[in-house]
Write an enzyme that holds these catalytic residues in place. Structure first.
Site, PDB file in Angstrom:
ATOM      1  N   HIS A 159       1.556  50.887  38.709  1.00 17.65           N
ATOM      2  CA  HIS A 159       0.956  50.315  37.687  1.00 17.65           C
ATOM      3  C   HIS A 159       0.959  48.848  37.949  1.00 17.65           C
ATOM      4  O   HIS A 159       0.088  48.027  37.497  1.00 17.65           O
ATOM      5  CB  HIS A 159       1.753  50.451  36.288  1.00 17.65           C
ATOM      6  N   GLN A 166      -4.771  64.199  25.016  1.00 13.67           N
ATOM      7  CA  GLN A 166      -4.953  64.544  26.465  1.00 13.67           C
ATOM      8  C   GLN A 166      -3.894  65.548  26.681  1.00 13.67           C
ATOM      9  O   GLN A 166      -3.671  65.622  27.923  1.00 13.67           O
ATOM     10  CB  GLN A 166      -5.180  63.272  27.078  1.00 13.67           C
TER      11      GLN A 166
HETATM   12  O1  PAF Z   1      -3.950  57.416  33.468  1.00  6.90           O
HETATM   13  C1  PAF Z   1      -3.500  57.337  32.583  1.00  6.90           C
HETATM   14  O2  PAF Z   1      -2.345  56.662  32.381  1.00  6.90           O
HETATM   15  C2  PAF Z   1      -4.156  57.819  31.248  1.00  6.90           C
HETATM   16  O3  PAF Z   1      -4.923  58.952  31.328  1.00  6.90           O
HETATM   17  C3  PAF Z   1      -4.914  56.795  30.410  1.00  6.90           C
HETATM   18  C4  PAF Z   1      -5.999  56.215  31.081  1.00  6.90           C
HETATM   19  C5  PAF Z   1      -4.124  55.332  30.103  1.00  6.90           C
HETATM   20  C6  PAF Z   1      -5.578  57.198  29.093  1.00  6.90           C
HETATM   21  O4  PAF Z   1      -4.647  57.758  28.219  1.00  6.90           O
END
Ligand code: PAF
Length: 279
Positions: A40, A64
């Site tokens: 990140h 998700q």
């Molecule tokens: O890659 C992630 O951490 C997630 O899929 C995202 C893009 C933040 C969406 O919740």
């Protein structure tokens, strides 16, 4: 807005709208589910280098996660995340609750990723990319970026975000950032913290399989065979898929650049990885 050492943290839409209205452009957004790591940090650094204002979002998106997945135990480490954001000179962190993102509960309207969302991760995790693209679109609408940065470790996710941006005429640029790895090859992932020491050693088979696939002479079948045989020999690893596709995730070409994508379970932890191959 000048780069701040301590990011402004906002948790509701109104406060976000106020800081966004004042933000200098270009505005870069890095969307995350928190549990930030050096992968990140690489996204945030590229965003910082490109934009006058950097917004990071931290939100564990319930939409998700499947019913038997790790939503409840997904690491939530906001304090540490803010330290990383401060180090990378992020201007604003948007860290909403589910009630802020979904005030009416689970939304009836969702982004349908189409056929590209039904293969690979989408085949193993039904509804996953509907949830991802829905929250990505909502976060785009709320943060109004000029440019968004996504990690290539989630290769299919980046491809689907690009597809959504094209298909829905979103006026933003999507930048894919190469995967960051530990010195021994393990791709950084927030889920690596679930791994015991011995599982972590087992998980190195994914990077080894990518190397074996990239070194295999021949076409897609030979690359898949080389990668799968490494994974099948790893004790305690359950292979989900080892597949070669075109760089845009279409069918593998007979020759030329392609992508090798892997998914496997180590213990209870599902890991994915991918890398370029030449057929
Ligand atoms: O890659 C992630 O951490 C997630 O899929 C995202 C893009 C933040 C969406 O919740």
């Amino acid at each position: 807005m000048t780069a701040l050492r301590t990011p402004t943290v906002v948790t509701d839409r109104e406060a976000l709208a106020r800081v966004r209205d004042r933000a200098d452009r270009p505005v870069a957004v890095v969307m995350t589910m928190g549990a930030l790591h050096d992968g990140h940090a690489a996204l945030l650094r590229q965003a910082r280098a490109r934009a006058a204002t950097v917004i990071a979002t931290v939100f564990v998106n319930p939409l998700q996660f499947g019913p038997n997945e790790d939503f409840d135990r997904y690491p939530r480490t906001l304090e540490g995340d803010l330290e990383i954001c401060a180090r990378e000179e992020v201007d604003v962190v948007f860290a909403p609750t589910p009630a802020v993102m979904y005030p009416d509960g689970q939304p009836n309207t969702r982004v349908n990723p189409g056929p590209l969302g039904e293969i690979l991760e989408g085949a193993s995790r039904p509804g996953f990319f509907h949830g991802v693209l829905t929250v990505v679109l909502k976060l785009i609408n709320l943060t109004r970026p000029d440019v968004v940065f996504f990690g290539e470790k989630d290769y299919q996710q980046v491809a689907l975000v690009r597809q959504m941006v094209r298909d829905l005429d979103l006026d933003i640029e999507v930048v894919g950032v190469p995967t960051v790895r530990e010195p021994d090859g393990l791709a950084l992932s927030s889920r690596n913290r679930y791994l015991s020491d011995s599982e972590r050693t087992t998980a190195l088979a994914l990077a080894a399989a990518l190397r074996a696939g990239a070194a295999a002479p021949g076409g897609a079948a030979a690359v898949e065979e080389a990668a799968r045989s490494v994974l099948e020999q790893a004790d305690g690893l359950e292979l989900d898929y080892g597949v070669v596709t075109a760089p845009d995730l279409g069918p593998a070409p007979a020759s030329g650049p392609a992508r090798l994508l892997l998914a496997a379970k180590v213990g209870t932890t599902r890991l994915i990885d991918n890398g370029p191959v030449t057929l």
